[in-house]
Design an enzyme around this catalytic site. Sequence first.
Site, PDB file in Angstrom:
ATOM      1  N   ASN A  58       0.856  -1.187   0.000  1.00  0.00           N
ATOM      2  CA  ASN A  58       0.000   0.000   0.000  1.00  0.00           C
ATOM      3  C   ASN A  58       0.900   1.248   0.000  1.00  0.00           C
ATOM      4  O   ASN A  58       1.725   1.422   0.897  1.00  0.00           O
ATOM      5  CB  ASN A  58      -0.893  -0.041   1.253  1.00  0.00           C
ATOM      6  N   HIS A  68       1.016   6.235   1.891  1.00  0.00           N
ATOM      7  CA  HIS A  68       1.760   7.188   2.708  1.00  0.00           C
ATOM      8  C   HIS A  68       3.007   7.754   2.033  1.00  0.00           C
ATOM      9  O   HIS A  68       3.614   8.692   2.550  1.00  0.00           O
ATOM     10  CB  HIS A  68       2.004   6.609   4.100  1.00  0.00           C
ATOM     11  N   HIS A 114      -5.565   3.714  -1.630  1.00  0.00           N
ATOM     12  CA  HIS A 114      -6.889   4.135  -1.143  1.00  0.00           C
ATOM     13  C   HIS A 114      -7.149   5.564  -1.610  1.00  0.00           C
ATOM     14  O   HIS A 114      -6.465   6.492  -1.160  1.00  0.00           O
ATOM     15  CB  HIS A 114      -6.876   4.046   0.387  1.00  0.00           C
ATOM     16  N   ARG A 162      -9.135   8.357  -1.016  1.00  0.00           N
ATOM     17  CA  ARG A 162     -10.095   8.806   0.003  1.00  0.00           C
ATOM     18  C   ARG A 162     -10.916   9.955  -0.537  1.00  0.00           C
ATOM     19  O   ARG A 162     -10.469  10.715  -1.391  1.00  0.00           O
ATOM     20  CB  ARG A 162      -9.359   9.230   1.283  1.00  0.00           C
ATOM     21  N   ARG A 192      -6.662  12.996   0.856  1.00  0.00           N
ATOM     22  CA  ARG A 192      -5.568  13.426   1.749  1.00  0.00           C
ATOM     23  C   ARG A 192      -4.224  12.831   1.338  1.00  0.00           C
ATOM     24  O   ARG A 192      -3.188  13.354   1.689  1.00  0.00           O
ATOM     25  CB  ARG A 192      -5.887  13.096   3.198  1.00  0.00           C
ATOM     26  N   GLU A 239      -8.683   0.682  -2.949  1.00  0.00           N
ATOM     27  CA  GLU A 239      -9.528   0.737  -1.753  1.00  0.00           C
ATOM     28  C   GLU A 239     -10.462   1.920  -1.902  1.00  0.00           C
ATOM     29  O   GLU A 239     -10.020   3.033  -2.236  1.00  0.00           O
ATOM     30  CB  GLU A 239      -8.665   0.915  -0.500  1.00  0.00           C
ATOM     31  N   THR A 274      -8.345   3.924   8.501  1.00  0.00           N
ATOM     32  CA  THR A 274      -9.571   3.120   8.494  1.00  0.00           C
ATOM     33  C   THR A 274      -9.653   2.381   9.825  1.00  0.00           C
ATOM     34  O   THR A 274      -8.960   1.394  10.045  1.00  0.00           O
ATOM     35  CB  THR A 274      -9.541   2.141   7.299  1.00  0.00           C
ATOM     36  N   GLU A 285     -11.339  -9.000   3.304  1.00  0.00           N
ATOM     37  CA  GLU A 285     -10.044  -8.672   3.908  1.00  0.00           C
ATOM     38  C   GLU A 285     -10.283  -8.462   5.392  1.00  0.00           C
ATOM     39  O   GLU A 285     -11.113  -7.626   5.781  1.00  0.00           O
ATOM     40  CB  GLU A 285      -9.435  -7.427   3.259  1.00  0.00           C
ATOM     41  N   HIS A 324      -3.751  -4.205   7.796  1.00  0.00           N
ATOM     42  CA  HIS A 324      -3.854  -2.986   8.611  1.00  0.00           C
ATOM     43  C   HIS A 324      -2.958  -3.082   9.841  1.00  0.00           C
ATOM     44  O   HIS A 324      -3.144  -3.939  10.689  1.00  0.00           O
ATOM     45  CB  HIS A 324      -5.279  -2.651   9.061  1.00  0.00           C
TER      46      HIS A 324
HETATM   47  N1  PXP Z   1      -5.969  -2.975   4.046  1.00  0.00           N
HETATM   48  C1  PXP Z   1      -6.923  -2.024   4.054  1.00  0.00           C
HETATM   49  C2  PXP Z   1      -8.284  -2.383   3.588  1.00  0.00           C
HETATM   50  C3  PXP Z   1      -6.615  -0.699   4.451  1.00  0.00           C
HETATM   51  O1  PXP Z   1      -7.579   0.237   4.458  1.00  0.00           O
HETATM   52  C4  PXP Z   1      -5.291  -0.390   4.817  1.00  0.00           C
HETATM   53  C5  PXP Z   1      -4.938   1.018   5.187  1.00  0.00           C
HETATM   54  O2  PXP Z   1      -5.186   1.861   4.119  1.00  0.00           O
HETATM   55  C6  PXP Z   1      -4.336  -1.413   4.768  1.00  0.00           C
HETATM   56  C7  PXP Z   1      -4.702  -2.704   4.409  1.00  0.00           C
HETATM   57  C8  PXP Z   1      -2.905  -1.159   5.095  1.00  0.00           C
HETATM   58  O3  PXP Z   1      -2.750  -0.755   6.412  1.00  0.00           O
HETATM   59  P1  PXP Z   1      -1.366  -0.195   6.899  1.00  0.00           P
HETATM   60  O4  PXP Z   1      -1.072   1.023   6.105  1.00  0.00           O
HETATM   61  O5  PXP Z   1      -1.592   0.074   8.348  1.00  0.00           O
HETATM   62  O6  PXP Z   1      -0.348  -1.289   6.664  1.00  0.00           O
END
Ligand code: PXP
Length: 256
Positions: free
Chosen positions: A10, A13, A46, A48, A52, A73, A104, A154, A198
């Site tokens: 992901n 960030h 994602h 959003r 952001r 996402e 989330t 998930e 997550h």
């Molecule tokens: N899976 C989903 C559905 C999420 O919303 C997120 C965060 O955007 C993640 C995985 C990844 O989480 P993290 O960034 O904390 O590893």
Amino acid sequence: MTRYLRLGVNIDHVATIRNARGGLHPDPVRAARLAAQAGADGITAHLREDRRHISDEDIDRLTREIDLPLNLEMAATQEMLRIALRHRPHAACIVPEKREEVTTEGGLDAHGGRTHLKAYVDDLKAAGIRVSLFVDPDPLQLDAAMALGAPVVELHTGAYCESFLHDQGGPATRAGFAKLENAAAHAEAIGLECHAGHGLTFDTVGPVAAIPTLVELNIGHFLVGEAIFSGLDSAIRRMRALMDKARAEIHGAKGA
Ligand code: PXP
């Protein structure tokens, strides 16, 4: 037989850091390219509602410039549905979204939100997009996902990871982990493909990766943070290695 465990990286960030200055650096698409070289099986982003981190242009470039499957996402809104149908990513993961939340914070209420979610699942599926629902590790939510016709869930690993921060493998971590294990077994029993993610870190990924019925983990924030210290390539390779080690140990434990 234990299935291969895919790693979805992901890159949200990377965009968060870029947006802190409003310029073009660091580029999340460059991070996606690097993730592919480091062993990621897919890219997750994602978009959003408040934009952001990931922008519309990022999604456009990720679908055009990156060969790995894209997992978008998205909140269950008409705007996001239109974007998904326009870009047709490989997969879409429907997540709950509140403007005021930092991330989330919990799973989707697939059970309570059945009426609202059904049309989104149907429209995404009809477009050939693999739909997953991001839910807490609760059998009721998995049954609801199944009833909605979602082929994938998930599991939200946030509570397990949060517990680890407090008791490092103590009773709360074990209780959080047991919920994930039970939910993954339930998903398998009712015929859902099961992913998880997550908050996962080098410390918490091993037990989750060892749940044999999971087929994909999505990991972002920790990898981008760790990249500050060791580089993104090294962070992803280490995460991949920890996942592979955990999977190999399942075979070892069974004497395979
Ligand atoms: N899976 C989903 C559905 C999420 O919303 C997120 C965060 O955007 C993640 C995985 C990844 O989480 P993290 O960034 O904390 O590893």
